[in-house]
Design a protein around this motif. Structure first.
Motif, PDB file in Angstrom:
ATOM      1  N   TYR A   1     -12.863   4.453 -11.480  1.00  0.00           N
ATOM      2  CA  TYR A   1     -12.457   3.254 -12.221  1.00  0.00           C
ATOM      3  C   TYR A   1     -11.137   2.680 -11.692  1.00  0.00           C
ATOM      4  O   TYR A   1     -11.002   1.479 -11.495  1.00  0.00           O
TER       5      TYR A   1
ATOM      6  N   GLU B   1     -21.520   2.018 -20.971  1.00  0.00           N
ATOM      7  CA  GLU B   1     -20.574   2.236 -19.890  1.00  0.00           C
ATOM      8  C   GLU B   1     -21.006   1.503 -18.631  1.00  0.00           C
ATOM      9  O   GLU B   1     -20.201   0.893 -17.941  1.00  0.00           O
ATOM     10  N   ARG B   2     -22.311   1.537 -18.370  1.00  0.00           N
ATOM     11  CA  ARG B   2     -22.877   0.858 -17.210  1.00  0.00           C
ATOM     12  C   ARG B   2     -22.601  -0.644 -17.269  1.00  0.00           C
ATOM     13  O   ARG B   2     -22.109  -1.241 -16.331  1.00  0.00           O
ATOM     14  N   SER B   3     -22.890  -1.238 -18.435  1.00  0.00           N
ATOM     15  CA  SER B   3     -22.731  -2.690 -18.515  1.00  0.00           C
ATOM     16  C   SER B   3     -21.241  -3.055 -18.484  1.00  0.00           C
ATOM     17  O   SER B   3     -20.850  -4.092 -17.956  1.00  0.00           O
ATOM     18  N   TYR B   4     -20.450  -2.166 -19.027  1.00  0.00           N
ATOM     19  CA  TYR B   4     -19.011  -2.355 -19.005  1.00  0.00           C
ATOM     20  C   TYR B   4     -18.498  -2.356 -17.564  1.00  0.00           C
ATOM     21  O   TYR B   4     -17.737  -3.214 -17.138  1.00  0.00           O
ATOM     22  N   PHE B   5     -18.987  -1.398 -16.815  1.00  0.00           N
ATOM     23  CA  PHE B   5     -18.606  -1.243 -15.424  1.00  0.00           C
ATOM     24  C   PHE B   5     -19.057  -2.462 -14.612  1.00  0.00           C
ATOM     25  O   PHE B   5     -18.317  -2.971 -13.779  1.00  0.00           O
ATOM     26  N   ASP B   6     -20.260  -2.936 -14.878  1.00  0.00           N
ATOM     27  CA  ASP B   6     -20.769  -4.125 -14.193  1.00  0.00           C
ATOM     28  C   ASP B   6     -19.894  -5.348 -14.490  1.00  0.00           C
ATOM     29  O   ASP B   6     -19.645  -6.174 -13.616  1.00  0.00           O
TER      30      ASP B   6
ATOM     31  N   LYS C   1     -16.800  -5.065 -12.461  1.00  0.00           N
ATOM     32  CA  LYS C   1     -17.074  -5.384 -11.063  1.00  0.00           C
ATOM     33  C   LYS C   1     -17.076  -6.897 -10.867  1.00  0.00           C
ATOM     34  O   LYS C   1     -16.538  -7.402  -9.878  1.00  0.00           O
TER      35      LYS C   1
ATOM     36  N   ARG D   1     -13.917  10.627 -11.619  1.00  0.00           N
ATOM     37  CA  ARG D   1     -14.277   9.496 -12.473  1.00  0.00           C
ATOM     38  C   ARG D   1     -13.078   8.568 -12.691  1.00  0.00           C
ATOM     39  O   ARG D   1     -13.187   7.350 -12.628  1.00  0.00           O
TER      40      ARG D   1
ATOM     41  N   ARG E   1     -27.318   8.308 -24.245  1.00  0.00           N
ATOM     42  CA  ARG E   1     -27.973   7.201 -23.529  1.00  0.00           C
ATOM     43  C   ARG E   1     -27.320   5.875 -23.874  1.00  0.00           C
ATOM     44  O   ARG E   1     -27.068   5.055 -22.997  1.00  0.00           O
TER      45      ARG E   1
ATOM     46  N   HIS F   1     -24.060   5.739 -22.102  1.00  0.00           N
ATOM     47  CA  HIS F   1     -24.218   5.465 -20.669  1.00  0.00           C
ATOM     48  C   HIS F   1     -24.593   4.008 -20.412  1.00  0.00           C
ATOM     49  O   HIS F   1     -24.081   3.390 -19.489  1.00  0.00           O
ATOM     50  N   ASP F   2     -25.479   3.479 -21.266  1.00  0.00           N
ATOM     51  CA  ASP F   2     -25.863   2.068 -21.136  1.00  0.00           C
ATOM     52  C   ASP F   2     -24.638   1.179 -21.291  1.00  0.00           C
ATOM     53  O   ASP F   2     -24.421   0.242 -20.522  1.00  0.00           O
TER      54      ASP F   2
END
Ligand SMILES: [Fe+2]
Length: 339
Positions: free
Chosen positions: A203, A152-157, A160, A199, A146, A149-150
């Motif tokens: 990216y 990775e999510r914020s990294y991805f945001d 973006k 994946r 978790r 994933h958190d």
């Protein structure tokens, strides 16, 4: 679950993971019928209040909870059992229940439930502690996953936002990378690529033009044709992108894909003039998605092409600019309403 199963202590066991709303989302089990598994999946979410009731110290053994079969309220919430009115006498009753809660910072993220002990007896403290050991292992894995994933999510945001900042330099390319990403992911899935390669495409496609951040705005926004010198500048962006991402741990694998996104199948692309299978498959896919997205968008010097016209142009470049197999897959996908 496999290690636990191999101990042959219980004939029926289940690990249930909950989401933040308390719904049962993931389930790993041995010995349950499909119907029982479905019952657990569909069980009502547990409120904080009910949770407190279940995790009542009176039922506690070590860090686990043993519920005798006569406690109907609790049995209703963990519907693994066949209810019975028989009383337990040290023998395990089919309606007894052993629950090992999986807690992260006091929050219930799931539980391990064991049933039908192989020796038919209510388990000893040693056995309970063994179950707890397994449940703790599972909890730590879930917690790490978790967190990952958190992160990775914020990294991805963040990425973006970074891409959006870059695209804002030129109103005509606004949203381009995100659209290329959507086309490329769909195409990769349509082609049946495994999840890890999809994946990588995810990216890499979002970041394929990230190197443009290092190119002068006056060149990127120039409405007229570029001079040879200016074009040479623009052609540096795959290499710049490669350099930018290769220093970032999570993105290193995208570097060769970004570097090759302007290579042509026949070897006439840039920056290295690679050809055919020398170009990573991910880059060949992104190249088709990139071209399609560009063709179907308005540009200062032309209106957007129709889907049919864009597909025709892709096909005309099969085995030249693009890998024919990938163009064929894209056209088939488009034919089925996939773009
Ligand atoms: Fe590019």
């Amino acid at each position: 679950m496999k290690g636990l199963k191999d101990l042959h202590l219980f004939n029926r066991m289940v690990i249930v993971l909950k989401d933040s709303q308390g719904r049962n989302t993931h389930l790993a089990q041995v010995g349950l019928t499909d119907q029982e598994a479905d019952q657990i999946r569909e069980a009502p979410s547990i409120s904080e209040e009910t949770q407190a009731k279940i995790l009542d110290p009176r039922y506690r053994i070590s860090n686990s909870y043993f519920f005798s079969h006569d406690d109907r309220e609790v049995q209703r919430l963990f519907p693994v059992k066949i209810p019975t009115t028989q009383r337990s006498t040290g023998e395990w009753d089919p309606a007894d229940n052993l629950i090992v809660p999986m807690l992260i910072k006091g929050k219930l993220i799931g539980y391990l439930s064991a049933d039908d002990p192989a020796d038919g007896r209510i388990p000893t403290l040693e056995v309970v502690r063994l179950l707890e050991l397994y449940a703790n292992q599972a909890t730590i894995s879930v917690d790490n996953l978790r967190l990952y994933h958190d992160l990775e999510r914020s990294y991805f945001d963040t990425l973006k936002a970074f891409v959006a900042a870059m695209e804002a330099k030129d109103p005509y390319t606004k949203g381009h990378s995100e659209n290329v990403r959507l086309h490329a992911i769909k195409l990769a899935q349509f082609m049946g690529l495994p999840a890890d390669r999809v994946r990588l495409i995810d990216y890499s496609s979002l970041l394929h033009d990230i190197g443009k951040i290092g190119i002068k705005e006056s060149i990127l926004n120039k409405p007229e044709y570029l001079t040879d010198e200016e074009y040479e500048e623009v052609k540096k962006h795959p290499l710049l992108g490669d350099q930018m991402v290769s220093n970032i741990e999570n993105l290193r694998t995208s570097a060769p894909v970004i570097r090759a996104h302007h290579e042509h199948f026949d070897g006439r692309g840039y920056p290295e003039g690679r050809r055919g299978s020398q170009i990573p498959l991910e880059a060949r896919i992104i190249s088709v998605a990139d071209a399609y997205e560009a063709m179907t968008s308005d540009r200062p010097y032309r209106k957007a092409f129709t889907t049919a016209e864009a597909l025709r142009r892709l096909q005309a470049e099969s085995d030249r600019q693009f890998d024919k197999d990938i163009v064929d897959a894209f056209v088939t996908m488009a034919g089925r309403g996939g773009v």
